[in-house]
Motif scaffolding. Structure first.
Motif, PDB file in Angstrom:
ATOM      1  N   TYR A 160      -5.616  -8.508 -11.132  1.00 52.89           N
ATOM      2  CA  TYR A 160      -5.477  -8.260  -9.699  1.00 52.89           C
ATOM      3  C   TYR A 160      -5.132  -9.588  -9.062  1.00 52.89           C
ATOM      4  N   GLN A 161      -4.505  -9.538  -7.882  1.00 51.30           N
ATOM      5  CA  GLN A 161      -4.164 -10.793  -7.232  1.00 51.30           C
ATOM      6  C   GLN A 161      -4.421 -10.707  -5.742  1.00 51.30           C
ATOM      7  N   ALA A 162      -4.746 -11.864  -5.174  1.00 50.26           N
ATOM      8  CA  ALA A 162      -4.957 -11.957  -3.734  1.00 50.26           C
ATOM      9  C   ALA A 162      -4.429 -13.291  -3.256  1.00 50.26           C
ATOM     10  N   ALA A 163      -3.778 -13.268  -2.094  1.00 51.69           N
ATOM     11  CA  ALA A 163      -3.219 -14.502  -1.531  1.00 51.69           C
ATOM     12  C   ALA A 163      -4.164 -15.126  -0.517  1.00 51.69           C
ATOM     13  N   ASN A 164      -5.240 -14.413  -0.179  1.00 49.63           N
ATOM     14  CA  ASN A 164      -6.168 -14.959   0.804  1.00 49.63           C
ATOM     15  C   ASN A 164      -7.584 -14.466   0.534  1.00 49.63           C
ATOM     16  N   GLY A 165      -8.531 -15.077   1.227  1.00 52.60           N
ATOM     17  CA  GLY A 165      -9.937 -14.789   0.996  1.00 52.60           C
ATOM     18  C   GLY A 165     -10.333 -13.369   1.349  1.00 52.60           C
ATOM     19  N   LYS A 166      -9.789 -12.846   2.442  1.00 51.22           N
ATOM     20  CA  LYS A 166     -10.157 -11.508   2.893  1.00 51.22           C
ATOM     21  C   LYS A 166      -9.809 -10.481   1.817  1.00 51.22           C
ATOM     22  N   LEU A 167      -8.581 -10.563   1.324  1.00 49.02           N
ATOM     23  CA  LEU A 167      -8.137  -9.632   0.289  1.00 49.02           C
ATOM     24  C   LEU A 167      -8.928  -9.849  -1.010  1.00 49.02           C
ATOM     25  N   ALA A 168      -9.179 -11.116  -1.332  1.00 53.27           N
ATOM     26  CA  ALA A 168      -9.946 -11.426  -2.548  1.00 53.27           C
ATOM     27  C   ALA A 168     -11.308 -10.750  -2.506  1.00 53.27           C
ATOM     28  N   LEU A 169     -11.989 -10.843  -1.367  1.00 50.18           N
ATOM     29  CA  LEU A 169     -13.334 -10.273  -1.260  1.00 50.18           C
ATOM     30  C   LEU A 169     -13.302  -8.748  -1.278  1.00 50.18           C
ATOM     31  N   GLU A 170     -12.253  -8.157  -0.710  1.00 48.87           N
ATOM     32  CA  GLU A 170     -12.097  -6.698  -0.792  1.00 48.87           C
ATOM     33  C   GLU A 170     -11.965  -6.279  -2.258  1.00 48.87           C
ATOM     34  N   LEU A 171     -11.164  -7.026  -3.009  1.00 48.78           N
ATOM     35  CA  LEU A 171     -10.978  -6.708  -4.423  1.00 48.78           C
ATOM     36  C   LEU A 171     -12.264  -6.906  -5.217  1.00 48.78           C
ATOM     37  N   VAL A 172     -13.022  -7.952  -4.866  1.00 47.89           N
ATOM     38  CA  VAL A 172     -14.309  -8.183  -5.550  1.00 47.89           C
ATOM     39  C   VAL A 172     -15.226  -6.983  -5.305  1.00 47.89           C
ATOM     40  N   LEU A 173     -15.272  -6.510  -4.075  1.00 44.72           N
ATOM     41  CA  LEU A 173     -16.119  -5.354  -3.745  1.00 44.72           C
ATOM     42  C   LEU A 173     -15.651  -4.088  -4.446  1.00 44.72           C
ATOM     43  N   ASN A 174     -14.335  -3.856  -4.430  1.00 43.18           N
ATOM     44  CA  ASN A 174     -13.808  -2.582  -4.934  1.00 43.18           C
ATOM     45  C   ASN A 174     -13.619  -2.547  -6.441  1.00 43.18           C
ATOM     46  N   GLU A 175     -13.300  -3.677  -7.050  1.00 43.01           N
ATOM     47  CA  GLU A 175     -12.937  -3.685  -8.471  1.00 43.01           C
ATOM     48  C   GLU A 175     -13.957  -4.367  -9.368  1.00 43.01           C
ATOM     49  N   SER A 176     -14.883  -5.133  -8.787  1.00 45.51           N
ATOM     50  CA  SER A 176     -15.861  -5.895  -9.584  1.00 45.51           C
ATOM     51  C   SER A 176     -15.222  -6.612 -10.769  1.00 45.51           C
ATOM     52  N   PRO A 177     -14.373  -7.601 -10.509  1.00 47.44           N
ATOM     53  CA  PRO A 177     -13.734  -8.308 -11.627  1.00 47.44           C
ATOM     54  C   PRO A 177     -14.777  -9.040 -12.471  1.00 47.44           C
ATOM     55  N   ASP A 178     -14.463  -9.213 -13.753  1.00 49.15           N
ATOM     56  CA  ASP A 178     -15.357  -9.955 -14.649  1.00 49.15           C
ATOM     57  C   ASP A 178     -15.224 -11.447 -14.412  1.00 49.15           C
ATOM     58  N   LEU A 179     -14.004 -11.864 -14.042  1.00 49.69           N
ATOM     59  CA  LEU A 179     -13.751 -13.278 -13.845  1.00 49.69           C
ATOM     60  C   LEU A 179     -12.743 -13.466 -12.721  1.00 49.69           C
ATOM     61  N   VAL A 180     -12.952 -14.510 -11.924  1.00 48.24           N
ATOM     62  CA  VAL A 180     -12.030 -14.831 -10.834  1.00 48.24           C
ATOM     63  C   VAL A 180     -11.477 -16.231 -11.059  1.00 48.24           C
TER      64      VAL A 180
END
Length: 128
Positions: A31-51
């Motif tokens: 997954y990719q994010a260009a900013n913090g807001k999107l990154a945190l949405e992805l963390v909440l929705n996808e629960s990545p193993d590593l960032v």
């Protein structure tokens, strides 16, 4: 077996594309994010193993994003990427729970080995 999820957070499109290609070919869901807001949405929705998290991101810097990721889930592993020798920030990032950092331009093979090591270690921990 579940595919490991990897989130790449960087405001530079070229770096995101490079890392997405490398880690997709390693068999990760990326997954990719260009900013913090999107990154945190992805963390909440996808629960990545590593960032893989860039230190310098417009709007919300890497340290703030790191803090918030750890608030959401302390188990998410974070590797910082930095373009400058921001030693004070690197120390703070480590204190906040980042595993390690890579200075840009980084060696993509070293990055790959580090990510694989962290995520395979995760697998071993879950087996025992």
């Amino acid at each position: 077996m579940d595919k490991k999820k990897l989130l790449i957070v960087d405001d530079q499109n070229g770096i995101r594309i490079l890392l997405m290609e490398v880690f997709s070919s390693e068999g990760y869901d990326t997954y990719q994010a260009a900013n913090g807001k999107l990154a945190l949405e992805l963390v909440l929705n996808e629960s990545p193993d590593l960032v893989l998290l860039d230190m310098k991101i417009p709007g919300m810097d890497g340290l703030e994003i790191l803090k918030r990721i750890k608030e959401i889930n302390t188990d998410i592993k974070v590797i910082m990427m930095t373009a400058y020798g921001e030693l004070d920030m690197i120390k703070e990032a480590t204190d906040l729970g980042a595993l390690m950092h890579f200075t840009k331009p980084f060696d993509i093979d070293e990055m790959r080995v580090a990510v694989n090591t962290q995520l395979k270690k995760n697998l071993l921990e879950k087996r025992t």
